[in-house]
Design a protein around this motif. Structure first.
Motif, PDB file in Angstrom:
ATOM      1  N   GLU A  48       0.691  -1.248  -0.274  1.00  0.00           N
ATOM      2  CA  GLU A  48      -0.573   0.134   0.051  1.00  0.00           C
ATOM      3  C   GLU A  48       0.915   1.066  -0.367  1.00  0.00           C
ATOM      4  OE1 GLU A  48      -3.278   0.076  -0.146  1.00  0.00           O
ATOM      5  OE2 GLU A  48      -3.308  -2.560  -0.289  1.00  0.00           O
ATOM      6  N   SER A  49       1.631   1.955   0.453  1.00  0.00           N
ATOM      7  CA  SER A  49       2.719   2.570   0.692  1.00  0.00           C
ATOM      8  C   SER A  49       4.134   2.538  -0.380  1.00  0.00           C
ATOM      9  CB  SER A  49       3.415   3.036   2.083  1.00  0.00           C
ATOM     10  OG  SER A  49       3.886   1.399   2.325  1.00  0.00           O
ATOM     11  N   ASN A  50       4.465   1.131  -0.858  1.00  0.00           N
ATOM     12  CA  ASN A  50       5.605   0.898  -1.820  1.00  0.00           C
ATOM     13  C   ASN A  50       5.218   0.815  -2.951  1.00  0.00           C
ATOM     14  OD1 ASN A  50       7.587   0.566  -2.939  1.00  0.00           O
ATOM     15  ND2 ASN A  50       8.988  -0.888  -1.388  1.00  0.00           N
ATOM     16  N   PRO A  51       5.410   1.851  -4.056  1.00  0.00           N
ATOM     17  CA  PRO A  51       5.052   2.229  -5.026  1.00  0.00           C
ATOM     18  C   PRO A  51       6.056   1.235  -6.061  1.00  0.00           C
ATOM     19  CG  PRO A  51       6.494   3.964  -5.053  1.00  0.00           C
ATOM     20  CD  PRO A  51       6.520   3.235  -3.968  1.00  0.00           C
ATOM     21  N   PHE A  52       7.071   0.275  -5.786  1.00  0.00           N
ATOM     22  CA  PHE A  52       7.380  -0.768  -6.690  1.00  0.00           C
ATOM     23  C   PHE A  52       6.527  -2.122  -6.472  1.00  0.00           C
ATOM     24  CE2 PHE A  52       9.943  -5.130  -6.336  1.00  0.00           C
ATOM     25  CZ  PHE A  52      10.434  -5.135  -7.401  1.00  0.00           C
ATOM     26  N   PHE A  53       5.388  -2.478  -5.721  1.00  0.00           N
ATOM     27  CA  PHE A  53       4.820  -3.659  -6.023  1.00  0.00           C
ATOM     28  C   PHE A  53       3.643  -3.191  -6.922  1.00  0.00           C
ATOM     29  CE2 PHE A  53       6.158  -3.935  -1.172  1.00  0.00           C
ATOM     30  CZ  PHE A  53       5.959  -5.474  -1.642  1.00  0.00           C
ATOM     31  N   LYS A 242       8.720   7.901 -11.844  1.00  0.00           N
ATOM     32  CA  LYS A 242       8.968   8.931 -11.383  1.00  0.00           C
ATOM     33  C   LYS A 242       8.178   8.523 -10.007  1.00  0.00           C
ATOM     34  CE  LYS A 242       6.607  13.381 -10.681  1.00  0.00           C
ATOM     35  NZ  LYS A 242       6.164  13.216  -9.384  1.00  0.00           N
ATOM     36  N   GLU A 243       7.137   7.184  -9.215  1.00  0.00           N
ATOM     37  CA  GLU A 243       6.428   7.265  -8.046  1.00  0.00           C
ATOM     38  C   GLU A 243       7.637   6.632  -7.437  1.00  0.00           C
ATOM     39  OE1 GLU A 243       5.271   5.922 -10.978  1.00  0.00           O
ATOM     40  OE2 GLU A 243       3.599   7.504 -11.272  1.00  0.00           O
ATOM     41  N   VAL A 244       8.278   5.913  -7.598  1.00  0.00           N
ATOM     42  CA  VAL A 244       9.878   5.541  -7.481  1.00  0.00           C
ATOM     43  C   VAL A 244      10.625   6.528  -6.276  1.00  0.00           C
ATOM     44  CG1 VAL A 244      11.746   3.322  -7.401  1.00  0.00           C
ATOM     45  CG2 VAL A 244       9.380   2.793  -8.182  1.00  0.00           C
ATOM     46  N   PHE A 245      10.546   7.248  -7.877  1.00  0.00           N
ATOM     47  CA  PHE A 245      11.762   8.072  -7.175  1.00  0.00           C
ATOM     48  C   PHE A 245      11.164   9.278  -5.898  1.00  0.00           C
ATOM     49  CE2 PHE A 245      13.620  12.429  -7.287  1.00  0.00           C
ATOM     50  CZ  PHE A 245      15.441  12.262  -7.148  1.00  0.00           C
ATOM     51  N   ASP A 246      10.053   9.321  -6.499  1.00  0.00           N
ATOM     52  CA  ASP A 246       9.251   9.958  -5.319  1.00  0.00           C
ATOM     53  C   ASP A 246       9.448   9.903  -3.687  1.00  0.00           C
ATOM     54  OD1 ASP A 246       8.903  12.026  -7.142  1.00  0.00           O
ATOM     55  OD2 ASP A 246       7.156  12.165  -7.946  1.00  0.00           O
ATOM     56  N   ARG A 247       9.363   8.930  -3.925  1.00  0.00           N
ATOM     57  CA  ARG A 247       9.046   8.352  -2.975  1.00  0.00           C
ATOM     58  C   ARG A 247      10.463   7.908  -1.805  1.00  0.00           C
ATOM     59  NH1 ARG A 247      10.262   3.039  -0.247  1.00  0.00           N
ATOM     60  NH2 ARG A 247       9.821   2.171   2.051  1.00  0.00           N
ATOM     61  N   PHE A 248      11.797   7.253  -2.540  1.00  0.00           N
ATOM     62  CA  PHE A 248      12.948   7.828  -2.477  1.00  0.00           C
ATOM     63  C   PHE A 248      13.643   8.998  -2.101  1.00  0.00           C
ATOM     64  CE2 PHE A 248      17.847   8.249  -3.616  1.00  0.00           C
ATOM     65  CZ  PHE A 248      17.785   7.126  -2.879  1.00  0.00           C
ATOM     66  N   ALA A 249      13.347  10.378  -2.542  1.00  0.00           N
ATOM     67  CA  ALA A 249      13.080  11.536  -2.244  1.00  0.00           C
ATOM     68  C   ALA A 249      12.780  11.623  -1.082  1.00  0.00           C
ATOM     69  CB  ALA A 249      13.342  12.387  -3.576  1.00  0.00           C
ATOM     70  N   ARG A 250      11.189  11.413  -0.912  1.00  0.00           N
ATOM     71  CA  ARG A 250      11.251  11.732   0.275  1.00  0.00           C
ATOM     72  C   ARG A 250      11.693  11.793   1.581  1.00  0.00           C
ATOM     73  NH1 ARG A 250       6.333  10.351  -1.985  1.00  0.00           N
ATOM     74  NH2 ARG A 250       6.064   8.687  -1.380  1.00  0.00           N
TER      75      ARG A 250
END
Length: 382
Positions: A48-53, A242-250
């Motif tokens: 639910e929180s990791n866009p990798f999935f 973008k979704e994966v990078f945005d999570r990493f950057a946050r």
């Protein structure tokens, strides 16, 4: 006598907590293991929180004997990577196991069966999940704590994987520089380095600037664009969504010092970047995976005492390479780190398929202090 080993898939919250907490058993007494934050691990393993999935199939496995957990492993198929390379390779990670090869074999067998059921022809790892997420098994350098986003593992992991039939895919290296010796290191650089650096510094159209925290969304988007464009020639690179990078950057944003993030511009056009981060692992080392109830106070105390900065990302667009821009980025940030009082520079990670960079590191006085290996295995036809 121990009950037979069985492999179970993680099926609920209690299973997941057990999966996340298991490494504390493996590394008990290891003063150089940096315990991850338990909430971060739970978040990373949460669909639910990791866009990798969103673009991957994932299974979390536990090796169990009776009510005792003896090992953990994730197996996954990253469909973006699979689409990019079309090589039929899945992945494995979060690999932790007691010092018993039969337990490791049971885990690896179960992972292989799952990947075969997904139609995979082989496996690459360990990574947790992406290629930049604590990749590899440690071959050398267990005598020092890992820096942020680096792995740490017992000495028996590599023999276990090789005994199972895995072979080297590529190696990664981490480097360190004593910033107290920076001036003497600079003085020993070959004359060619000084000429190239001076030529780049003398170009009026070339500008190095710091991160603008007030323009976070634009700066993050720029970093992602440069990352994907600058690393397109790397044999292991997959464009990051973008979704994966945005999570990493946050996650990294609270740790960043804008003085240690650099962008290179030519005539106002961004052409390169460098990201260095105060090494928060020197804080995590003291928290035992928990921020509550008193972990926040410890974190504040130790954060003020971080003495190591870790260089994580450096890239220049292909058409601007061999112009000294990478040296400008590097030395500008190194001098800033020394000025701010950091004692050590960690450079991680450099792959062995990028010999230009690690030879450059050696010539600039860096010491190679950690050696990691990523493995692969092609499954035999039945």
């Amino acid at each position: 006598m121990r009950a037979p080993v069985r492999i179970e898939e993680v099926a609920g919250r209690s299973d997941l907590l057990d999966f996340v907490r298991f490494p504390w058993r493996v590394y008990r007494g290891d003063k150089n293991w940096v315990p991850p934050l338990i909430p971060e691990r739970l978040d990373r393993l949460n669909p639910e929180s990791n866009p990798f999935f969103d673009h991957a199939d994932v299974r979390l496995l536990r090796a169990r004997s009776g009510r005792e957990t003896l090992g953990t492993m994730a197996v996954f198929v990253d469909h973006l990577r699979l689409q990019h390379f079309q090589d039929g390779m899945g992945g494995f990670g979060f690999f932790e196991v007691v010092a018993d090869f039969e337990v490791a074999r049971a885990l690896l067998d179960a992972g292989r069966e799952r990947l075969l059921a997904w139609g995979m022809e082989g496996v690459i790892g360990p990574t947790n999940f992406g290629i930049n997420d604590e990749p590899g098994v440690l071959l050398e350098g267990a005598d020092a704590p890992a820096a942020l986003l680096e792995a740490h593992s017992p000495p028996y992991y590599a023999p276990f994987l090789e005994r199972y039939g895995m072979v080297k895919r590529f190696d990664n290296f981490a480097w360190r520089v004593d910033l107290g010796k920076l001036e003497s290191i600079l003085a020993r650089l070959p004359e060619q380095f000084h000429r190239v650096l001076a030529a780049a510094e003398g170009r009026p159209e070339v500008r190095i600037r710091k991160l603008r925290m007030g323009d976070w969304e634009q700066e993050a988007a720029l970093t992602l664009r440069l990352y994907n464009a600058a690393h397109v020639t790397s044999p292991e690179h997959v464009p990051m969504p973008k979704e994966v990078f945005d999570r990493f950057a946050r996650q990294l944003r609270p740790l960043l010092d804008p003085d240690l993030v650099r962008f290179a511009e030519v005539d106002g056009e961004p052409v390169g970047y460098l990201v260095a981060i105060p090494d928060f692992n020197t804080v995590l080392l003291h928290l035992n995976g928990r921020l509550l109830p008193v972990g926040w106070l410890k974190a504040l105390w130790y954060r003020r005492r971080i003495d190591r900065v870790s260089f994580k990302l450096l890239g220049v667009l292909p058409r601007y390479r061999r112009q000294g821009i990478d040296l400008l980025l590097y030395f500008d940030a190194v001098r800033e780190a020394a000025r701010k009082g950091y004692c050590w520079l960690d450079g991680s990670l450099t792959a062995d398929h990028n010999p230009v960079v690690w030879r450059l590191a050696e010539r600039m006085g860096a010491e190679r202090y950690k050696h990691y290996r990523i493995y692969q295995m092609r499954f035999a036809a039945d």
